[in-house]
Design an enzyme around this catalytic site. Structure first.
Site, short mmCIF file in Angstrom:
data_model
loop_
_atom_site.label_atom_id
_atom_site.label_comp_id
_atom_site.label_asym_id
_atom_site.label_seq_id
_atom_site.Cartn_x
_atom_site.Cartn_y
_atom_site.Cartn_z
N ARG A 78 0.83 -1.16 0.03
CA ARG A 78 -0.07 0.04 0.01
C ARG A 78 0.99 1.40 0.06
NH1 ARG A 78 -2.32 0.40 4.59
NH2 ARG A 78 -2.17 -1.63 5.22
N GLY A 214 -4.22 -3.70 -2.56
CA GLY A 214 -4.29 -2.63 -1.43
C GLY A 214 -4.49 -1.23 -2.12
N HIS A 240 -11.09 -3.22 11.05
CA HIS A 240 -10.07 -3.80 10.61
C HIS A 240 -9.79 -5.14 11.15
CE1 HIS A 240 -5.49 -3.94 8.90
NE2 HIS A 240 -6.41 -4.41 7.85
N CYS A 264 0.72 -8.42 11.16
CA CYS A 264 0.80 -9.03 12.67
C CYS A 264 0.18 -10.14 13.15
CB CYS A 264 0.77 -7.69 13.32
SG CYS A 264 1.87 -6.17 13.05
N GLY A 265 -0.07 -10.95 12.40
CA GLY A 265 -0.86 -12.11 12.84
C GLY A 265 -2.27 -12.22 12.98
N LYS A 266 -2.92 -11.36 12.02
CA LYS A 266 -4.45 -11.16 11.99
C LYS A 266 -4.92 -12.49 11.12
CE LYS A 266 -6.16 -7.49 10.27
NZ LYS A 266 -6.94 -7.54 8.83
N ASP A 281 -10.29 -10.04 7.43
CA ASP A 281 -9.78 -8.48 7.32
C ASP A 281 -10.78 -7.45 7.52
OD1 ASP A 281 -7.41 -7.00 6.67
OD2 ASP A 281 -8.12 -6.53 4.71
C1 SPV Z 1 -3.53 -5.11 4.78
O1 SPV Z 1 -2.49 -4.53 4.40
O2 SPV Z 1 -3.92 -4.76 5.98
C2 SPV Z 1 -3.99 -5.86 3.74
C3 SPV Z 1 -3.55 -6.08 2.57
O3 SPV Z 1 -4.89 -6.65 4.18
S1 SPV Z 1 -3.94 -4.60 1.52
O4 SPV Z 1 -4.87 -3.67 2.40
O5 SPV Z 1 -4.96 -4.98 0.54
O6 SPV Z 1 -2.67 -3.93 1.07
MN MN Z 2 -5.89 -5.54 6.14
#
Ligand code: SPV
Ligand code: MN
Length: 616
Positions: A78, A214, A240, A264-266, A281
């Site tokens: 991103r 992203g 998130h 970070c482990g999500k 996510d």
């Molecule tokens: C994040 O970076 O939080 C993601 C991947 O879930 S993305 O947002 O699509 O880059």
């Molecule tokens: Mn994400």
């Protein structure tokens, strides 16, 4: 606008003036060679899938249904710098959130979008953010010239052409316009002109000269930003967060959500073996019948592939190595097979990767060695393709949330798991989340950053309004979820080794599951309730066959008073210039610091063992 008859019929069926206006505007601006309106039919969906192969944005791998895609060398994560909110006058979001004057921003991005689809095909898509025909869900229209983007969205979201028909002409939907811009070797060539501009006023997002999901997929983080604002205005929450079902004793299933900064482990928490996954996510949360209920906004996972191996992430590994519709991005490809970092086997010394033809030792323009696969390489799969997909993953009414988990990458302060004292303290702790930065954005890695609710990258309202909404939301819920903090990244300060194993998170989740049902007591500490050693020992023995020692417990759960005080002083500073913070927030901050100072005095120690805390 020159549309084929088939397209005209599809457009007319929608009977939506705003859809027509937006399409006309996009065609005029981007000047595509061809326009295809895609509905929910199998035929249309496979058209997009095949188009991605035809245009070369994706290529086939040996295994049936598997394809791979590369984003440009400098388009691997991103782009926070060039993601900006279009704002009018001096509207300040605070916390260094990027903004640009609305008129100037529109002019700039329209100049980049002008003619961006010459010689290309424009795909017009309709999706539902959340389960189809659910009152949690929001409709979204996407226009893109990237078949990879459209194909990814087909895997990650629910098709929503029919939902748009059911809108009956309503103009209340999000709109996303994306162009990969000029392509060279299949990737966006004008990275210096990469822009992602979010128009809060009209709920439209424009994204150009990029492909990384992203940045490019309207439905993912771009829609999420619009949704956060809508949620705060309307009194619900867009977060998130993963959603997962934790299997407790006697077949009891308890749903948790969890917010972690990217990488970070999500996802791995959402996919703990033996538990079930609803989403990994983004969640929308609303109060229904006194409960907090959550739906997964998405229908798939765009997960980090690094370190997915049979030992640490067995469920995902199996899904990635069996036939199904699946996109790998930015992995190493050799002889029709994908490879990634930490996959648990030797990687080939040459192949094709995000830098083109690659061999071991290849360096970039700055002389840095190019790894075989990018650290932020990803897979795109459907949630329903996972063995541990929850039976309610598509439930229109959502699942009841009993606990919310907040975690960051913290090597020296936060304990592995704690329950906050109550909702208000929980909201404060979540707002105080800090995390060391990762490869999920293009910024420098390993820097400690304040990241409220793991949501800072996506906030589209002033933080004070966002926190206030959290506090109010909790007040409205009769059955408030417990709020927990976790930290998987605590290190031994001398050796630098992690103090916890990858699967320990399963134990923390199981402890939380018992806590929310009132089945285990806990030790009241200055930062919240800690588990008793004996409860953890039993869980470790039963679920991981690990002999959890008192020594490990003390190392992991001692309260490092000085580090916590340093953290909350940083937090105090971060919030010091923010106007209109809710009073409750300030109260919690002051009480938190006081509790830590009192404890330091009472125990005359800067590191307090949880055994000593028993009678705190
Ligand atoms: C994040 O970076 O939080 C993601 C991947 O879930 S993305 O947002 O699509 O880059
Ligand atoms: Mn994400």
């Amino acid at each position: 606008m020159d549309l084929s008859n088939k397209n005209k019929v599809k457009l007319e069926k929608l009977n939506n003036d705003k859809v027509e206006r937006l399409l006309e505007f996009a065609v005029k601006l981007c000047k595509p060679e061809k326009v295809s309106i895609i509905n929910d039919s199998k035929e249309d969906i496979s058209y997009v899938r095949e188009l991605a192969l035809e245009t070369g944005e994706e290529k086939s791998l040996d295994m049936e249904g598997h394809t791979y895609h590369f984003d440009g060398y400098n388009d691997q994560a991103r782009d926070k710098k060039n993601t900006r909110y279009l704002v009018e006058e001096d509207f300040d979001l605070g916390l260094d959130i990027n903004t640009v004057d609305r008129e100037e921003g529109l002019e700039e991005i329209f100049s980049y979008l002008d003619g961006s689809m010459k010689g290309k095909e424009m795909l017009v898509r309709f999706f539902s953010l959340g389960p189809n025909q659910s009152d949690f869900s929001l409709p979204a229209m996407q226009i893109t010239d990237s078949s990879y983007v459209a194909h990814s969205e087909d895997i990650l979201y629910r098709q929503g052409y029919q939902d748009f028909v059911n809108l009956n002409g309503s103009e209340d939907f999000f709109f996303f316009l994306h162009s990969a811009g000029k392509l060279e070797n299949g990737v966006s060539a004008e990275i210096d002109k990469r822009r992602i501009y979010i128009d809060l006023k009209t709920e439209r997002v424009f994204s150009v000269n990029n492909q990384y999901a992203g940045n490019s997929l309207g439905l993912k983080k771009l829609a999420f930003r619009l949704a956060i604002r809508k949620a705060v205005k309307e009194g619900w929450m867009a977060e998130h967060m993963f959603i997962s079902g934790v299997n407790g004793p006697a077949d009891r299933k308890t749903y948790f959500t969890g917010a972690f900064p990217s990488s970070c482990g999500k996802t791995s928490t959402a996919m703990i073996p033996g538990h079930t996954i609803v989403g990994d996510d983004i969640a929308y949360l609303k109060i229904k019948d006194d409960d907090v209920k959550a739906v997964n906004v998405e229908n798939g996972a765009f997960g980090i592939i690094r370190d997915v191996n049979p030992d640490d992430d067995p469920v995902i590994y199996k899904t990635l190595t069996t036939p199904r519709e699946l996109i790998f991005s930015n992995v190493l490809v050799k002889d029709g097979k994908p490879y990634w970092l930490g996959m648990g086997k030797e990687l080939p010394e040459e192949g094709t990767n995000f830098s083109g033809k690659w061999n071991k030792g290849k360096t970039d323009d700055n002389g840095n060695e190019i790894p075989p696969a990018h650290k932020n390489a990803r897979y795109t799969i459907k949630i329903s393709d996972l063995e541990n997909c929850d039976e309610n993953y598509d439930n229109k009414r959502g699942v009841p949330v009993k606990g919310m988990v907040f975690g960051g990458r913290d090597s020296d302060t936060s304990v592995p798991v704690a329950q906050t004292l109550n909702w208000q303290h929980g909201v404060f702790m979540a707002s105080s989340l800090e995390s060391e930065t990762t490869s999920a954005t293009l910024d420098k890695q390993g820097e400690r950053k304040h990241n409220p609710m793991a949501n800072l990258d996506f906030l589209s309202v002033p933080i004070s309004e966002y926190i206030d909404n959290y506090l109010e939301f909790g007040k409205k819920a009769k059955n408030q979820p417990g709020i927990f903090t976790v930290n998987y990244f605590l290190k031994d300060q001398e050796s630098g080794e992690y103090l916890n194993g990858m699967l320990d998170k399963k134990i923390w989740m199981l402890w939380m599951e018992k806590r929310v049902h009132g089945e285990v007591d806990a030790i009241k500490s200055p930062i919240g309730y800690l588990p008793y050693y004996e409860d953890l020992r039993q869980l470790f023995t039963r679920y991981l066959s690990i002999d959890y020692t008192e020594l490990s417990y003390v190392e992991q759960f001692s309260i490092r008073i000085e580090n916590y005080l340093a953290k909350f002083n940083r937090i105090k500073k971060a919030f010091s210039e923010i106007p209109n913070l809710p009073d409750e927030f300030e109260t919690e901050l002051n009480m938190q610091i006081k509790r830590l100072k009192d404890a330091r005095k009472k125990y005359s120690d800067s590191e307090i063992s949880p055994f000593k805390l028993k009678n705190y």
